[in-house]
Design an enzyme around this catalytic site. Structure first.
Site, PDB file in Angstrom:
ATOM      1  CB  SER A 103      39.927  28.932  34.828  1.00 32.36           C
ATOM      2  OG  SER A 103      40.049  30.102  34.322  1.00 32.36           O
ATOM      3  CE  LYS A 119      48.210  26.936  32.229  1.00 28.93           C
ATOM      4  NZ  LYS A 119      48.097  28.606  32.636  1.00 28.93           N
TER       5      LYS A 119
HETATM    6  N1  LIG Z   1      38.853  36.386  40.190  1.00 31.52           N
HETATM    7  C1  LIG Z   1      39.590  36.833  39.590  1.00 31.52           C
HETATM    8  N2  LIG Z   1      39.408  38.247  39.643  1.00 31.52           N
HETATM    9  C2  LIG Z   1      40.140  39.379  38.816  1.00 31.52           C
HETATM   10  N3  LIG Z   1      41.090  38.964  38.013  1.00 31.52           N
HETATM   11  C3  LIG Z   1      41.393  37.694  37.812  1.00 31.52           C
HETATM   12  C4  LIG Z   1      40.676  36.556  38.568  1.00 31.52           C
HETATM   13  N4  LIG Z   1      40.931  35.367  37.986  1.00 31.52           N
HETATM   14  C5  LIG Z   1      41.835  35.488  37.240  1.00 31.52           C
HETATM   15  N5  LIG Z   1      41.983  36.758  37.125  1.00 31.52           N
HETATM   16  C6  LIG Z   1      43.307  37.418  36.344  1.00 31.52           C
HETATM   17  O1  LIG Z   1      42.937  37.194  34.861  1.00 31.52           O
HETATM   18  C7  LIG Z   1      44.026  36.890  34.105  1.00 31.52           C
HETATM   19  C8  LIG Z   1      43.876  35.626  33.424  1.00 31.52           C
HETATM   20  O2  LIG Z   1      44.133  34.548  34.426  1.00 31.52           O
HETATM   21  P1  LIG Z   1      43.929  33.219  34.094  1.00 31.52           P
HETATM   22  O3  LIG Z   1      43.686  32.969  32.626  1.00 31.52           O
HETATM   23  O4  LIG Z   1      45.426  32.501  34.360  1.00 31.52           O
HETATM   24  O5  LIG Z   1      42.890  32.623  34.769  1.00 31.52           O
HETATM   25  P2  LIG Z   1      42.829  31.851  36.161  1.00 31.52           P
HETATM   26  O6  LIG Z   1      41.412  32.111  36.735  1.00 31.52           O
HETATM   27  O7  LIG Z   1      44.030  32.306  37.134  1.00 31.52           O
HETATM   28  O8  LIG Z   1      42.744  30.511  35.811  1.00 31.52           O
HETATM   29  P3  LIG Z   1      43.926  29.211  36.154  1.00 31.52           P
HETATM   30  O9  LIG Z   1      43.425  28.720  37.432  1.00 31.52           O
HETATM   31  O10 LIG Z   1      43.946  28.309  34.959  1.00 31.52           O
HETATM   32  O11 LIG Z   1      45.208  29.760  36.653  1.00 31.52           O
HETATM   33  C9  LIG Z   1      45.172  37.397  34.852  1.00 31.52           C
HETATM   34  O12 LIG Z   1      45.550  38.617  35.049  1.00 31.52           O
HETATM   35  C10 LIG Z   1      44.432  36.911  36.287  1.00 31.52           C
HETATM   36  O13 LIG Z   1      45.171  37.544  37.262  1.00 31.52           O
END
Ligand SMILES: Nc1ncnc2c1ncn2[C@@H]1O[C@H](COP(=O)(O)OP(=O)(O)OP(=O)(O)O)[C@@H](O)[C@H]1O
Ligand SMILES: [Mg+2]
Length: 167
Positions: free
Chosen positions: A127, A41
């Site tokens: 993200s 990824k």
């Molecule tokens: N808006 C949010 N509020 C709370 N926790 C979050 C949020 N977005 C992501 N997380 C948490 O942050 C951690 C890292 O997630 P990750 O890096 O996959 O981010 P993502 O925003 O989901 O990005 P992607 O879209 O690439 O999956 C995980 O534990 C995820 O559940």
């Protein structure tokens, strides 16, 4: 000392992530936000860029940033961390995260996972959503730390130029 690791891709860090980081920094003595590098990824930003975005967004003294390309359970052993922090947005996050928590505690018996419910304000945020908004020049003030907004716009603009040239 209670050391927690908050692992993720952070491609890039969003206000949803920052909300979890702030709350974890109050609950634990030290929090290490770790950009997990996954060879399958690649993402939009390099691990170094993601670390730089995180550093500029984080103001708390007890939060460090790092990057690691192996298993988070091994990384926790290296760092003497007892806890993994995960943010939960919706029920859809729950199933995979509970499974991961079980795997990680099998691999590292000293390691537990703590789930923090996301703030309702950021329940829609990821993200992926941020990159989609940036691509269409939407206002990013409600989704990204203000310290990195201009830089992200610029870098996405550059990348768009490169992609357009190729097509
Ligand atoms: N808006 C949010 N509020 C709370 N926790 C979050 C949020 N977005 C992501 N997380 C948490 O942050 C951690 C890292 O997630 P990750 O890096 O996959 O981010 P993502 O925003 O989901 O990005 P992607 O879209 O690439 O999956 C995980 O534990 C995820 O559940
Ligand atoms: Mg995700």
């Amino acid at each position: 000392m209670k050391i927690a690791i908050y692992p993720g891709s952070f491609d890039p860090v969003t206000l949803g992530h920052l909300n979890i980081i702030k709350r974890a920094s109050k609950a634990f003595d030290k929090v290490i936000v770790c950009v997990m590098v996954n060879s399958r990824k690649t993402g939009m930003f390099s691990p170094e860029e993601r670390l730089d975005f995180l550093r500029r967004s984080i103001q708390m003294d007890n939060v460090e940033v790092d990057t690691y390309s192996g298993l988070v359970s091994d990384y926790a052993k290296i760092k003497n961390a007892q806890v993994l922090v995960k943010g939960l947005r919706a029920v859809s996050d729950f199933e995979a995260e509970v499974q991961m928590a079980m795997v990680n505690s099998q691999l590292n018996k000293e390691l537990d996972t703590v789930f923090l419910p996301c703030s309702p304000k950021y329940s829609y945020l990821s993200s992926t959503v941020v990159k989609e908004l940036a691509r269409y020049n939407a206002n990013l003030e409600d989704v990204l730390p203000r310290e990195i907004i201009e830089d992200i716009k610029l870098r996405m603009e550059e990348r768009r130029g490169v992609c357009d040239d190729k097509s």
